[in-house]
Design an enzyme around this catalytic site. Structure first.
Site, PDB file in Angstrom:
ATOM      1  N   GLU A  58       0.843  -1.192   0.000  1.00 39.13           N
ATOM      2  CA  GLU A  58       0.000   0.000   0.000  1.00 39.13           C
ATOM      3  C   GLU A  58       0.875   1.238   0.000  1.00 39.13           C
ATOM      4  O   GLU A  58       1.616   1.489   0.960  1.00 39.13           O
ATOM      5  CB  GLU A  58      -0.884  -0.035   1.246  1.00 39.13           C
ATOM      6  CG  GLU A  58      -1.990   0.991   1.286  1.00 39.13           C
ATOM      7  CD  GLU A  58      -2.894   0.783   2.498  1.00 39.13           C
ATOM      8  OE1 GLU A  58      -3.858  -0.003   2.390  1.00 39.13           O
ATOM      9  OE2 GLU A  58      -2.628   1.394   3.551  1.00 39.13           O
ATOM     10  N   CYS A  59       0.842   2.002  -1.075  1.00 45.97           N
ATOM     11  CA  CYS A  59       1.549   3.277  -1.207  1.00 45.97           C
ATOM     12  C   CYS A  59       3.066   3.074  -1.081  1.00 45.97           C
ATOM     13  O   CYS A  59       3.728   2.749  -2.057  1.00 45.97           O
ATOM     14  CB  CYS A  59       1.023   4.292  -0.205  1.00 45.97           C
ATOM     15  SG  CYS A  59       1.411   6.004  -0.654  1.00 45.97           S
ATOM     16  N   ALA A  60       3.645   3.238   0.109  1.00 46.11           N
ATOM     17  CA  ALA A  60       5.083   3.022   0.265  1.00 46.11           C
ATOM     18  C   ALA A  60       5.469   1.619  -0.163  1.00 46.11           C
ATOM     19  O   ALA A  60       6.514   1.407  -0.792  1.00 46.11           O
ATOM     20  CB  ALA A  60       5.491   3.257   1.720  1.00 46.11           C
ATOM     21  N   LEU A  79       4.069  -0.172  -2.430  1.00 43.33           N
ATOM     22  CA  LEU A  79       4.070  -0.187  -3.892  1.00 43.33           C
ATOM     23  C   LEU A  79       5.409   0.290  -4.429  1.00 43.33           C
ATOM     24  O   LEU A  79       6.000  -0.321  -5.332  1.00 43.33           O
ATOM     25  CB  LEU A  79       2.931   0.703  -4.391  1.00 43.33           C
ATOM     26  CG  LEU A  79       2.934   1.123  -5.863  1.00 43.33           C
ATOM     27  CD1 LEU A  79       2.776  -0.083  -6.773  1.00 43.33           C
ATOM     28  CD2 LEU A  79       1.827   2.140  -6.134  1.00 43.33           C
ATOM     29  N   SER A 112      -0.912  -1.060  -4.585  1.00 49.08           N
ATOM     30  CA  SER A 112      -1.730   0.099  -4.935  1.00 49.08           C
ATOM     31  C   SER A 112      -1.324   1.294  -4.087  1.00 49.08           C
ATOM     32  O   SER A 112      -0.750   1.156  -3.005  1.00 49.08           O
ATOM     33  CB  SER A 112      -3.204  -0.237  -4.690  1.00 49.08           C
ATOM     34  OG  SER A 112      -4.006   0.921  -4.688  1.00 49.08           O
TER      35      SER A 112
END
Length: 479
Positions: free
Chosen positions: A337-339, A341, A453
């Site tokens: 998630e975010c980082a 990714l 994502s």
């Protein structure tokens, strides 16, 4: 149903920058130093302030977000997080009545205060005003009769005479003054591109800063009156939330490794609780320091944080990067998630990463921020196709699928940025955006057992996410 009596306060403000984080964190720390068990909460999706709240109280900071989780879950999640506490302090977000863009009061501090039936203490920046403060407070107190603005704390008061003028103005307002904080040098809480620097990156300095905030609140506020106000909150009729225990939990309790440390600080406390309830053993590791995944790792969670700040250090840990790539290649479930990714990409700002995804990542000048309506485009280890969930994006990076940066080395225009694809051949989510980037698009990557994502989601809103992920771990250790 038995109502729960729990003393509680919501600390709000007319706008961002008024001092509510100073007051809320200082109040939490001051109550804790007085021997009370304090439950800390934060309105909205923010991950950073709850870290300071946890440092102030010794309890996990909990988020209350009516957009991500729905209004019906706010009070149950609050009661779950506050179990065993003597008092709860809830820090608001933005201005008291500011909510999700274009959606009225949804996710505002005012809505959360109403859902919790909690009195509100309004923190007002009193600099450059005297009698006008009464008009401001009166307006906020009378705007919504269901919101009980029951006290005011005035911040940045310049002098004894300034304090006298402010008190005279507020005498006829009907809202008692519960504190006066004099204008003083800011407590050193450094920030960067996404807000305050997290506690995990500066624990010693943050501990001193929290102690200083506690002293400021203790010397400038009426703690007895604030505690009495908290006790005036009526009982809540809701039952506390509890992570649902999976009936068909996997045998042997698979180990789910969860990234932590300074580079991966963004997580909701309920996520690990849901993983354990679904039958997993959770093992936290630090990608900056640990050269191997936890023994027996059968699934991997890479949450949010600041890998862009630590890209060289993350890249230098080649043994762990190889272990992550090997785990992903085995088909084991990996949720990023975010980082996370960015960490799974081939490279981040030119530094080699894990290479699990055929994509490169880089810092940009553009802030992507806002709530999202999401639907799973296809089946993955987190969600079945068609699963609907709400999430939040907050980043200044971009991921380019299957390519590097601009071929000529020049920065791209905003139009070029917006035209670039934001997901792989099999994207994770279809999004409808609220906030800085309205519209519809697809985003993220699904590849074998990998779900990656930018979208931050709160699993308490959809517990099937944790059950599905843990269920995908039944193949056992892949490390």
């Amino acid at each position: 149903m038995v109502s729960t009596a729990l003393p509680r306060l919501v600390v709000a403000a007319p706008s961002s920058g008024s001092g509510k984080t100073t007051v809320a964190t200082g109040l939490m720390a001051a109550f804790t130093a007085a021997g009370l068990e304090v439950s800390p909460h934060k309105v909205g999706p923010d991950y950073i302030d709850p870290g300071y709240h946890a440092l102030a109280t010794g309890r996990p900071g909990r988020n209350l977000d009516a957009y991500l989780c729905g209004p019906d879950l706010v009070a149950p999640l609050f009661l779950h997080g506050a179990a065993g506490a003597d008092v709860a302090v809830v820090e608001g977000v933005m201005g008291l009545y500011d909510g999700a863009a274009g959606l009225g009061e949804l996710s505002s501090t005012a809505q959360v205060a109403k859902l919790l039936r909690a009195p509100v203490v309004l923190v007002v920046d009193a600099s450059s005003q005297s009698r006008s403060v009464a008009a401001l407070v009166h307006g906020f107190a009378s705007w919504d009769p269901e919101v009980r603005v029951a006290g005011v704390i005035l911040n940045k008061v310049a002098s004894d005479r300034h304090e006298e003028l402010l008190r005279e103005a507020l005498d006829a307002c009907g809202v008692p003054v519960l504190g006066m904080l004099r204008r003083a040098p800011l407590v050193h809480t450094p920030s960067r591109h996404l807000g305050l620097v997290p506690v995990a990156e500066r624990r010693a300095e943050a501990t001193g800063a929290v102690a200083e905030l506690a002293e400021r609140v203790r010397s400038g506020c009426d703690l007895r009156a604030l505690l009495a106000l908290a006790h005036s909150a009526p009982p809540l009729p809701q039952e506390p939330w509890a992570p649902p225990v999976s009936a068909g939990r996997p045998r042997g309790r698979p180990v789910v490794a969860v990234a932590g440390g300074a580079a991966f600080t963004f997580s909701y406390a309920e996520h690990t609780e849901l993983l354990r309830a679904a039958g997993a053993d959770v093992a936290v590791f630090d990608p900056l320091r640990d050269t191997a995944l936890p023994p027996g790792t059968a699934g991997l969670i890479l949450g949010g944080g600041f890998p862009e700040v630590y890209a060289p250090e993350l890249s230098a840990n080649e043994p762990l990067r190889r272990a992550v790539a090997k785990l992903a290649a085995s088909g084991a479930p990996v949720a990023a998630e975010c980082a996370g990714l960015l960490y799974l990409a081939k490279e981040l700002d030119g530094e080699p990463m894990c290479g699990v995804l055929d994509a490169t990542a880089r810092m940009t000048e553009r802030l992507t921020l806002g709530y999202r309506e999401a639907v799973a485009v296809g089946d993955s280890v987190l969600a079945a196709a068609g699963t609907r969930i709400r999430g939040h994006e907050f980043h200044r990076t971009a991921v380019d699928p299957g390519a590097g940066g601009p071929e000529d080395g020049k920065p791209e225009t905003a139009e070029q940025e917006n035209a670039k694809p934001e997901g792989g051949a099999a994207p994770a989510w279809g999004l409808t955006s609220h906030g800085s980037r309205p519209g519809r698009r697809v985003e993220g990557f699904v590849k074998n057992g990998v779900h990656a994502s930018y979208l931050h989601v709160h699993w308490a809103a959809e517990p099937s996410v944790a059950r599905r992920f843990v269920g995908s771990c039944v193949g056992g250790c892949a490390t």
